[in-house]
Design a protein around this motif. Structure first.
Motif, PDB file in Angstrom:
ATOM      1  N   ALA A  96      81.625 -49.731 -10.432  1.00 36.28           N
ATOM      2  CA  ALA A  96      80.444 -50.566 -10.149  1.00 36.28           C
ATOM      3  C   ALA A  96      79.485 -49.739  -9.285  1.00 36.28           C
ATOM      4  CB  ALA A  96      80.866 -51.849  -9.450  1.00 36.28           C
ATOM      5  N   ASN A 169      75.954 -34.245  -1.098  1.00 38.71           N
ATOM      6  CA  ASN A 169      75.062 -35.113  -1.871  1.00 38.71           C
ATOM      7  C   ASN A 169      73.736 -34.403  -2.141  1.00 38.71           C
ATOM      8  OD1 ASN A 169      72.790 -37.608  -0.682  1.00 38.71           O
ATOM      9  ND2 ASN A 169      73.471 -37.432  -2.766  1.00 38.71           N
ATOM     10  N   TYR A 204      71.155 -38.547  -8.070  1.00 40.77           N
ATOM     11  CA  TYR A 204      69.749 -38.156  -8.292  1.00 40.77           C
ATOM     12  C   TYR A 204      69.625 -36.907  -9.155  1.00 40.77           C
ATOM     13  CZ  TYR A 204      68.859 -41.422  -4.494  1.00 40.77           C
ATOM     14  OH  TYR A 204      68.782 -42.558  -3.714  1.00 40.77           O
ATOM     15  N   SER A 230      76.045 -42.184 -11.103  1.00 42.35           N
ATOM     16  CA  SER A 230      75.580 -43.540 -11.318  1.00 42.35           C
ATOM     17  C   SER A 230      74.478 -43.594 -12.368  1.00 42.35           C
ATOM     18  CB  SER A 230      75.040 -44.054  -9.989  1.00 42.35           C
ATOM     19  OG  SER A 230      74.431 -45.301 -10.149  1.00 42.35           O
ATOM     20  N   SER A 232      72.276 -45.921 -11.903  1.00 38.09           N
ATOM     21  CA  SER A 232      71.270 -46.658 -11.128  1.00 38.09           C
ATOM     22  C   SER A 232      69.904 -45.992 -11.071  1.00 38.09           C
ATOM     23  CB  SER A 232      71.755 -46.851  -9.688  1.00 38.09           C
ATOM     24  OG  SER A 232      72.739 -47.833  -9.631  1.00 38.09           O
ATOM     25  N   LYS A 233      69.905 -44.735 -10.668  1.00 31.36           N
ATOM     26  CA  LYS A 233      68.623 -44.056 -10.452  1.00 31.36           C
ATOM     27  C   LYS A 233      68.144 -43.429 -11.759  1.00 31.36           C
ATOM     28  CE  LYS A 233      69.888 -44.798  -6.181  1.00 31.36           C
ATOM     29  NZ  LYS A 233      69.305 -45.501  -5.066  1.00 31.36           N
ATOM     30  N   TYR A 321      62.390 -38.803  -2.329  1.00 27.16           N
ATOM     31  CA  TYR A 321      62.151 -38.960  -0.894  1.00 27.16           C
ATOM     32  C   TYR A 321      61.436 -37.746  -0.295  1.00 27.16           C
ATOM     33  CZ  TYR A 321      65.952 -42.226  -1.739  1.00 27.16           C
ATOM     34  OH  TYR A 321      66.738 -43.216  -2.251  1.00 27.16           O
TER      35      TYR A 321
END
Ligand code: PLP
Length: 387
Positions: A96, A169, A204, A230, A232-233, A321
Motif C-alpha cells: 500500500a 532516498n 521520484y 510507488s 503515487s508520484k 522540490y
C-alpha cells in the motif's frame, strides 16, 4: 503488539509537521500552499479506465498477499526494460504505497536497539518507522556544499556493530537532489563490506531534469538492498495506495507475514490498474508530459527565487522540490515559515521538519499550477523586500 500500544500511549510518534501546517493554512483564506508533496495532476485516463473495467470484470476479491502475479511480473519486466536489471517475481511484494514498503523494511530488519542510519534532512516517515521498530536512528548530515549527498567518510564513522540498515532516498525529498553513479556505488560497497542493508526509497525516480540520471540501488548491491517504490508520484496516483518492495527472497518472505495481517492485499482492482500503468505506452507518455511540466515550473521557481533578497538556492535536479537557504533573513526555518504564512499567505515547510540539519532551509513544492507558483513568488518577493 505491546510495543505499538506503548508507542502511542507515550506519544513517541510525531504528527507530521507538514500536515499540521497544511491544516492550519486550510482554515485561512486566500492561502497558496507550496507545502504538500503531491502531484496536482489527475491520474492518466487509461489507468482510471483500467480500474473501472477491472471492477466490472469482478476484481472485487482477495488476491494473493504478495500481489497479483501479473502485476509482480510487470514490475520485474519494468526494471529489465528501464534499467536492464534482472528482478525475479519472488523478490517483489506489492504494498500500500511506499509508506508501507518502508514500514515493512524497518519492522522486518530491525530488532530493539539496532541502529539505522537516516540522513538529515530526510523525509519524515523514516525516524517514526525507526521508533515503531524500537530501533535507534543515527542521523547522517547531508550538506548543501556536497549537493545534499552523503559523505562516505561520515557514513563510515557512523557504522557500529549494531548498524543494520541505512536509508537512501534519491531523487530526494526534501532537497530535490539526485545521486551520481559514483556515490551510489560507494554506498553499495560500504553496505556490502559491512553487511548492512540499504533501504532505498525511490518514488521520484522519473522526475529528473537536465542531464540527471537515476540508478536503482539494486543495480549495485542487489543482495543488500531493499528497494521501496510507488505509483503515487510517477503516475499521479497518491490516493490509490499502490507501491512495492524489491528485496532478497528471505526478506520478502518475512515481510509478507506482516503484510498479510495488516493489509492482506492491496485493493484488487487497483493492482489491475497498476499493470496497465506499467505496460501501456499511454501512461508513460503522460509521465513524460508531467515531467516536462514539472521542469518548466522548476525553472520558473528557480529563476524567481534567485532574484530575491536573502535567498540562496542551488539547482535541484530531481523530484518536485526546491530547498532554498533562508538563513540570511536571520529567522529560523520555523520562524520563516510562520512569518511567510502570516505575511504572504504562502505555505512552505521548515527544513527542520526533516531533521536538525534542515535548519536554515525551507522546502518549496512546485507540484502546483504555474499561475499559483507565479502568484506565490510575487508574494514571497514582496514580503522579503519589506524586511
Ligand atoms: N517516500 C518519500 C520520499 C515520499 O516523499 C513519500 C510521499 O511523499 C513516500 C515515501 C510515501 O509515498 P506513498 O504514497 O507511495 O506511500
Amino acid at each position: 503488539k505491546r510495543k505499538y500500544f506503548m508507542a502511542h500511549r507515550i506519544g513517541v510518534i510525531q504528527r507530521s509537521k507538514i500536515r499540521e501546517l497544511f491544516e492550519r493554512a486550510s482554515k485561512m483564506e486566500n492561502v497558496i500552499s507550496l507545502g504538500i508533496g503531491e502531484p496536482d495532476f489527475d491520474t492518466p485516463n487509461n489507468i482510471k479506465e483500467a480500474a473501472k473495467r477491472a471492477l466490472d470484470e469482478g476484481w472485487t476479491h482477495y488476491t494473493p498477499n504478495a500481489g497479483i502475479p501479473e502485476l509482480r511480473e510487470a514490475i520485474a519486466e519494468y526494471y529489465k526494460k528501464f534499467y536492464g536489471i534482472d528482478v525475479e517475481v519472488d523478490n517483489v511484494l506489492v504494498t500500500a504505497g511506499a509508506y508501507e514498503a518502508t514500514y515493512l523494511a524497518f519492522e522486518t530488519m530491525l530488532e530493539q536497539g539496532d541502529e539505522v542510519i537516516i540522513p538529515d534532512p530526510a523525509f519524515v516517515c523514516y525516524v517514526e518507522d525507526a521508533k515503531l521498530a524500537e530501533a535507534k536512528p543515527i542521523r547522517l548530515p547531508l550538506r548543501e556544499e556536497n549537493d545534499f549527498k552523503p559523505d562516505i567518510d561520515e557514513l563510515l564513522e557512523r557504522i557500529t556493530k549494531r548498524t543494520r540498515m541505512i536509508v537512501i532516498n534519491y531523487p530526494n525529498n526534501p532537497t530535490g537532489a539526485v545521486l551520481d553513479k559514483e556515490t551510489a556505488k560507494a554506498i553499495a560497497d560500504v553496505a556490502e563490506d559491512y553487511n548492512i542493508y540499504i533501504l532505498s526509497d525511490e518514488p521520484y525516480e522519473h522526475f529528473l531534469y537536465d542531464d540527471a540520471k537515476h540508478y536503482p540501488m539494486i543495480k549495485f548491491a542487489p543482495d543488500n538492498t531493499i528497494l521501496a517504490n510507488s505509483f503515487s508520484k510517477t503516475f499521479a496516483m497518491t490516493g490509490w495506495r499502490l507501491g512495492f518492495v524489491i528485496a532478497p527472497t528471505q526478506i520478502i518472505r518475512e515481510m509478507i507475514k506482516l503484510h498479510a495481517y495488516i493489509i492482506g492485499n492491496v485493493a484488487s482492482f487497483v493492482q489491475v490498474a497498476g499493470i496497465e500503468a506499467l505496460r501501456s505506452k499511454e501512461s508513460w507518455k503522460a509521465v513524460e508530459e508531467m515531467r516536462k511540466e514539472y521542469n518548466e515550473r522548476r525553472k520558473l521557481v528557480l529563476q524567481r527565487l534567485r532574484k530575491m533578497p536573502y535567498i540562496k538556492v542551488r539547482e535541484p535536479k530531481g523530484a518536485f522540490y526546491v530547498f532554498p537557504n533562508i538563513s540570511e533573513t536571520e529567522m529560523s526555518s520555523e520562524e520563516f515559515s510562520e512569518w511567510l504564512l502570516e505575511k504572504a499567505k504562502v505555505v512552505v515547510i521548515p527544513g527542520t521538519a526533516f531533521g536538525e540539519n534542515g535548519e536554515g532551509y525551507v522546502r518549496i513544492s512546485y507540484a502546483t499550477s504555474r499561475e499559483k507558483l507565479i502568484e506565490a513568488m510575487d508574494r514571497i518577493e514582496k514580503a522579503l523586500e519589506e524586511i
